[in-house]
Design an enzyme around this catalytic site. Structure first.
Site, PDB file in Angstrom:
ATOM      1  N   TYR A 184     -24.352  26.428  -9.325  1.00  0.00           N
ATOM      2  CA  TYR A 184     -25.644  25.909  -8.894  1.00  0.00           C
ATOM      3  C   TYR A 184     -26.837  26.821  -9.150  1.00  0.00           C
ATOM      4  CZ  TYR A 184     -22.748  22.319  -6.855  1.00  0.00           C
ATOM      5  OH  TYR A 184     -21.843  21.302  -6.692  1.00  0.00           O
ATOM      6  N   PHE A 224     -21.423  21.014   5.049  1.00  0.00           N
ATOM      7  CA  PHE A 224     -21.824  19.624   4.830  1.00  0.00           C
ATOM      8  C   PHE A 224     -21.514  19.230   3.397  1.00  0.00           C
ATOM      9  CE2 PHE A 224     -25.602  22.292   4.325  1.00  0.00           C
ATOM     10  CZ  PHE A 224     -26.083  21.935   3.081  1.00  0.00           C
TER      11      PHE A 224
END
Length: 442
Positions: free
Chosen positions: A156, A442
């Protein structure tokens, strides 16, 4: 929600809400086929067994509470005998929660999760397209920050994300009890997990308001705290135990959920599922309670803060061993003036920044001015003024919560500074005391 559908390189991208339908004569609501197939792709991507229909319905309902938007990428022209083309070849989801940026300030942020791409469809630009479209949607909505948790550390950064918080896994020797030095305060009571249905979210909100780096919780955490979701399966968790800490006035100030790891594990171990404490005393007493269980010799907790005071709470700090340190929260600034303007500062001064951004969202020159410990950022119209620091947006995102120091990045050769004085000035402005602390995946 109307379903936006686009097509790129022969692949269909569809953004939709999870749907759970109540069928006539059925005891439980059931997910529709599109939602079921999306979850099937997710579970395959994370090498897990498929959810049952009831499990999909339970998770999908919780997604709707959070306002999650699901993205599926479909290969309608896949050759036979490929998997059913209604099962996506890639998945992605997004939703919004608040980020505590320090001193209790909350920044609405764009959260990204459950990113998968089928091996047969790698290196076709699918991830880049999903990520770029998602960040574009966040910027269009005026959200200055994106966040994710990463299963791999090399994916990322190219999208401007940088690691911003870490967690420690601790192994605590509780053989013979846990000798906490401080005198006991308040009391810890055992409760049925179902008693936490309102208490767990309210106590977390108090924790969230007090901890820089904390990110708002999704509804699944309430389901886990109450035993409605297990750690791996989306069904009731009969092994779960729970306890609540009450202060001297009988006011709840923290809670704990945990489970016995099994008689076959040696030494006999208790695994902490969740520990939310809103006061230092609550944290100490919940740990004292964990150490008071007969036969248990070890407690394992995977969400300890990097500066957790637990070792100093004990007469023998060696009882606490850090077995693993992992990054948790990755941030991606989408609007430099808005993000830095919402941040905590502990010193006044000014700093010129020159930012590069692989997506071009934030590339440019900025001047940060902190007055009265409130930050204001001006966008510089040109690059004629020399910058104090030159860095990419991923590094500024890593600096944002103060979990990484300016000098650390300078000594690592990751940022360019005009002078040693500029590094010192940047450290005074951007570094913060204590470690940021986020406990939610999450």
């Amino acid at each position: 929600m109307k379903t936006p559908t686009t097509k790129t390189n022969g692949l269909r991208h569809e953004l939709f809400d999870a749907e759970v339908l109540s069928a006539a004569g059925e005891a439980e609501p059931a997910p529709n086929a599109r939602t079921t197939n999306w979850f099937r792709a997710v579970r395959t991507g994370f090498h897990a067994q498929p959810f049952t229909t009831a499990e999909v319905a339970r998770i999908a309902a919780s997604y709707r509470v959070d306002g999650r938007r699901l993205l599926g990428v479909y290969d309608d022209d896949a050759p036979a005998p490929s998997l059913d083309p209604s099962i996506p070849v890639a998945t992605f989801a997004e939703f919004n929660k608040t980020l505590n940026t320090g001193a209790g300030r909350m920044l609405e942020s764009h959260l990204i999760t459950v990113v998968t791409v089928r091996p047969s469809h790698r290196r076709r630009g699918i991830l880049r397209r999903m990520m770029t479209d998602s960040l574009d949607r966040a910027r269009a909505a005026g959200l200055p920050m994106a966040a994710l948790t990463a299963t791999e550390g090399t994916i990322y950064g190219r999208f401007g994300f940088g690691p911003a918080t870490t967690l420690d896994t601790v192994r605590v020797d509780v053989k013979g009890g846990l000798p906490v030095v401080a005198k006991p305060e308040g009391t810890v009571i055992a409760v049925d997990p179902s008693a936490l249905v309102e208490l767990a979210p309210s106590l977390f909100e108090a924790f969230h308001a007090a901890h820089r780096g904390s990110i708002g919780r999704q509804h699944a955490y309430t389901l886990r705290a109450t035993g409605r979701l297990g750690p791996e399966e989306a069904k009731d968790d009969p092994a779960l135990r729970a306890a609540v800490y009450l202060d001297a006035d009988g006011v709840p100030r923290g809670f704990l959920t945990y489970a016995f790891a099994g008689w076959e594990k040696s030494p006999l171990t208790m695994d902490v599922r969740d520990l939310v404490a809103t006061t230092a005393a609550a944290r100490r007493e919940l740990w004292r309670y964990l150490g008071a269980h007969d036969l248990i010799e070890r407690v394992v907790y995977g969400a300890a803060a990097p500066d957790d005071p637990l070792p100093w709470s004990l007469d023998d700090p060696r009882r606490v061993a850090v077995t693993e340190t992992e990054d948790l929260l990755w941030l991606r600034i989408l609007d430099v003036p808005a993000a830095l303007g919402a941040r905590e500062y502990i010193a006044d001064g000014s700093l010129r920044l020159r930012i590069t951004d692989p997506q071009g969202y934030t590339t440019g020159s900025y001047k940060l001015v902190v007055d009265g410990r409130v930050g204001c950022v001006e966008t510089e119209p040109d690059d004629s003024q020399p910058a104090d620091l030159e860095l990419d947006i991923a590094l500024l995102s890593s600096l944002y919560l103060g979990g990484t120091g300016v000098r650390t990045l300078a000594e690592a050769g990751r940022l360019r500074a005009a002078s040693d004085e500029a590094v010192d000035r940047a450290a005074r402005l951007l570094d913060l005391p204590g470690a940021p602390y986020a406990i939610n995946g999450f």
